[in-house]
Scaffold this motif. Structure first.
Motif, PDB file in Angstrom:
ATOM      1  N   GLY A  56       0.364  -1.459  17.414  1.00 47.94           N
ATOM      2  CA  GLY A  56       0.610  -0.023  17.373  1.00 47.94           C
ATOM      3  C   GLY A  56       1.836   0.401  16.578  1.00 47.94           C
ATOM      4  O   GLY A  56       2.334   1.506  16.751  1.00 47.94           O
ATOM      5  N   ALA A  57       2.322  -0.470  15.702  1.00 51.55           N
ATOM      6  CA  ALA A  57       3.455  -0.100  14.844  1.00 51.55           C
ATOM      7  C   ALA A  57       2.912   0.587  13.595  1.00 51.55           C
ATOM      8  O   ALA A  57       2.868   0.022  12.506  1.00 51.55           O
ATOM      9  N   ALA A  58       2.478   1.834  13.778  1.00 59.57           N
ATOM     10  CA  ALA A  58       1.709   2.541  12.751  1.00 59.57           C
ATOM     11  C   ALA A  58       2.492   2.780  11.464  1.00 59.57           C
ATOM     12  O   ALA A  58       1.960   2.582  10.365  1.00 59.57           O
ATOM     13  N   LYS A  59       3.742   3.190  11.590  1.00 55.85           N
ATOM     14  CA  LYS A  59       4.534   3.491  10.401  1.00 55.85           C
ATOM     15  C   LYS A  59       4.760   2.235   9.570  1.00 55.85           C
ATOM     16  O   LYS A  59       4.641   2.244   8.347  1.00 55.85           O
ATOM     17  N   PHE A  60       5.070   1.145  10.260  1.00 52.68           N
ATOM     18  CA  PHE A  60       5.253  -0.143   9.595  1.00 52.68           C
ATOM     19  C   PHE A  60       3.973  -0.531   8.859  1.00 52.68           C
ATOM     20  O   PHE A  60       4.009  -0.944   7.697  1.00 52.68           O
ATOM     21  N   ALA A  61       2.834  -0.367   9.542  1.00 47.79           N
ATOM     22  CA  ALA A  61       1.535  -0.713   8.951  1.00 47.79           C
ATOM     23  C   ALA A  61       1.264   0.139   7.707  1.00 47.79           C
ATOM     24  O   ALA A  61       0.736  -0.360   6.716  1.00 47.79           O
ATOM     25  N   ASP A  62       1.650   1.419   7.773  1.00 38.95           N
ATOM     26  CA  ASP A  62       1.442   2.310   6.619  1.00 38.95           C
ATOM     27  C   ASP A  62       2.236   1.849   5.402  1.00 38.95           C
ATOM     28  O   ASP A  62       1.727   1.855   4.284  1.00 38.95           O
ATOM     29  N   TYR A  63       3.497   1.451   5.628  1.00 38.18           N
ATOM     30  CA  TYR A  63       4.304   0.926   4.521  1.00 38.18           C
ATOM     31  C   TYR A  63       3.652  -0.316   3.927  1.00 38.18           C
ATOM     32  O   TYR A  63       3.604  -0.481   2.710  1.00 38.18           O
ATOM     33  N   CYS A  64       3.156  -1.179   4.800  1.00 35.80           N
ATOM     34  CA  CYS A  64       2.502  -2.403   4.332  1.00 35.80           C
ATOM     35  C   CYS A  64       1.252  -2.086   3.527  1.00 35.80           C
ATOM     36  O   CYS A  64       0.968  -2.724   2.515  1.00 35.80           O
ATOM     37  N   GLN A  65       0.521  -1.064   3.992  1.00 35.92           N
ATOM     38  CA  GLN A  65      -0.697  -0.652   3.292  1.00 35.92           C
ATOM     39  C   GLN A  65      -0.361  -0.118   1.900  1.00 35.92           C
ATOM     40  O   GLN A  65      -1.051  -0.424   0.926  1.00 35.92           O
ATOM     41  N   ASN A 109       8.196  -1.718  -9.287  1.00 29.17           N
ATOM     42  CA  ASN A 109       9.139  -0.820  -8.618  1.00 29.17           C
ATOM     43  C   ASN A 109       8.912  -0.768  -7.109  1.00 29.17           C
ATOM     44  O   ASN A 109       9.200   0.243  -6.467  1.00 29.17           O
ATOM     45  N   ALA A 110       8.402  -1.861  -6.566  1.00 30.53           N
ATOM     46  CA  ALA A 110       8.027  -1.860  -5.145  1.00 30.53           C
ATOM     47  C   ALA A 110       9.186  -2.245  -4.227  1.00 30.53           C
ATOM     48  O   ALA A 110       9.020  -2.312  -3.020  1.00 30.53           O
ATOM     49  N   GLY A 111      10.368  -2.463  -4.799  1.00 28.13           N
ATOM     50  CA  GLY A 111      11.521  -2.839  -3.990  1.00 28.13           C
ATOM     51  C   GLY A 111      11.829  -1.826  -2.900  1.00 28.13           C
ATOM     52  O   GLY A 111      12.207  -2.184  -1.785  1.00 28.13           O
ATOM     53  N   GLY A 112      11.639  -0.555  -3.221  1.00 25.45           N
ATOM     54  CA  GLY A 112      11.897   0.514  -2.252  1.00 25.45           C
ATOM     55  C   GLY A 112      10.982   0.429  -1.048  1.00 25.45           C
ATOM     56  O   GLY A 112      11.413   0.665   0.086  1.00 25.45           O
ATOM     57  N   ILE A 113       9.720   0.092  -1.287  1.00 20.22           N
ATOM     58  CA  ILE A 113       8.771  -0.055  -0.179  1.00 20.22           C
ATOM     59  C   ILE A 113       9.168  -1.261   0.675  1.00 20.22           C
ATOM     60  O   ILE A 113       9.107  -1.206   1.897  1.00 20.22           O
ATOM     61  N   ALA A 114       9.605  -2.323   0.017  1.00 17.58           N
ATOM     62  CA  ALA A 114      10.056  -3.507   0.755  1.00 17.58           C
ATOM     63  C   ALA A 114      11.262  -3.162   1.624  1.00 17.58           C
ATOM     64  O   ALA A 114      11.365  -3.612   2.769  1.00 17.58           O
ATOM     65  N   ASP A 115      12.167  -2.341   1.096  1.00 16.83           N
ATOM     66  CA  ASP A 115      13.316  -1.878   1.889  1.00 16.83           C
ATOM     67  C   ASP A 115      12.845  -1.106   3.110  1.00 16.83           C
ATOM     68  O   ASP A 115      13.360  -1.290   4.213  1.00 16.83           O
ATOM     69  N   ALA A 116      11.859  -0.226   2.905  1.00 19.77           N
ATOM     70  CA  ALA A 116      11.317   0.583   3.996  1.00 19.77           C
ATOM     71  C   ALA A 116      10.664  -0.312   5.049  1.00 19.77           C
ATOM     72  O   ALA A 116      10.834  -0.097   6.254  1.00 19.77           O
ATOM     73  N   ILE A 117       9.930  -1.325   4.587  1.00 21.36           N
ATOM     74  CA  ILE A 117       9.281  -2.268   5.497  1.00 21.36           C
ATOM     75  C   ILE A 117      10.332  -2.995   6.333  1.00 21.36           C
ATOM     76  O   ILE A 117      10.200  -3.119   7.545  1.00 21.36           O
ATOM     77  N   GLU A 118      11.395  -3.424   5.664  1.00 24.15           N
ATOM     78  CA  GLU A 118      12.440  -4.154   6.355  1.00 24.15           C
ATOM     79  C   GLU A 118      13.165  -3.264   7.371  1.00 24.15           C
ATOM     80  O   GLU A 118      13.414  -3.667   8.509  1.00 24.15           O
ATOM     81  N   ALA A 119      13.472  -2.039   6.980  1.00 21.38           N
ATOM     82  CA  ALA A 119      14.157  -1.098   7.875  1.00 21.38           C
ATOM     83  C   ALA A 119      13.272  -0.754   9.071  1.00 21.38           C
ATOM     84  O   ALA A 119      13.740  -0.685  10.213  1.00 21.38           O
ATOM     85  N   GLU A 120      11.999  -0.553   8.797  1.00 28.53           N
ATOM     86  CA  GLU A 120      11.063  -0.211   9.871  1.00 28.53           C
ATOM     87  C   GLU A 120      10.868  -1.393  10.816  1.00 28.53           C
ATOM     88  O   GLU A 120      10.738  -1.210  12.022  1.00 28.53           O
ATOM     89  N   PHE A 121      10.878  -2.606  10.263  1.00 29.55           N
ATOM     90  CA  PHE A 121      10.760  -3.783  11.118  1.00 29.55           C
ATOM     91  C   PHE A 121      11.925  -3.839  12.109  1.00 29.55           C
ATOM     92  O   PHE A 121      11.735  -4.138  13.285  1.00 29.55           O
TER      93      PHE A 121
END
Length: 105
Positions: A53-62, A75-87
């Motif tokens: 149920g970690a929906a936001k995390f899943a959305d970033y991964c998607q 330029n996907a470094g920003g998404i990786a940052d978001a994934i890491e922060a959300e984790f």
């Protein structure tokens, strides 16, 4: 029922345990511009986070998975940052959940 709770706890623990290593691997794949690996790892992370149920995390991964599929990860470094922060957020939320769950049983 209790079986479901048990399974959920196991999934959560697995996600929290494996997450940091998977994110490191994801970072390495991004650094190497290995779109195939990025797609596989983000897909796996998306599945395991949806399960708990970690929906936001899943959305970033998607988002990252789609970018990798399109071979567009320069330029996907920003998404990786978001994934890491959300984790980190998911981790602290579930740590609280696990400590309270552990006390009731």
């Amino acid at each position: 029922g209790d079986g479901d709770d048990c399974l959920l706890l196991e999934l959560v623990e697995m996600f929290l345990r494996d997450g940091p290593e998977r994110i490191l691997t994801l970072r390495a794949a991004l650094a190497a511009q290995d779109a195939n690996a990025v797609q596989m790892i983000s897909h796996a992370l998306k599945g395991s986070s949806r399960n708990i149920g970690a929906a936001k995390f899943a959305d970033y991964c998607q988002t990252l998975e789609a970018a990798a599929k399109a071979d567009n990860i320069a330029n996907a470094g920003g998404i990786a940052d978001a994934i890491e922060a959300e984790f980190a957020k998911v981790h602290s939320t579930f740590q609280e959940f696990l400590s309270t769950e552990g006390k009731t049983t």
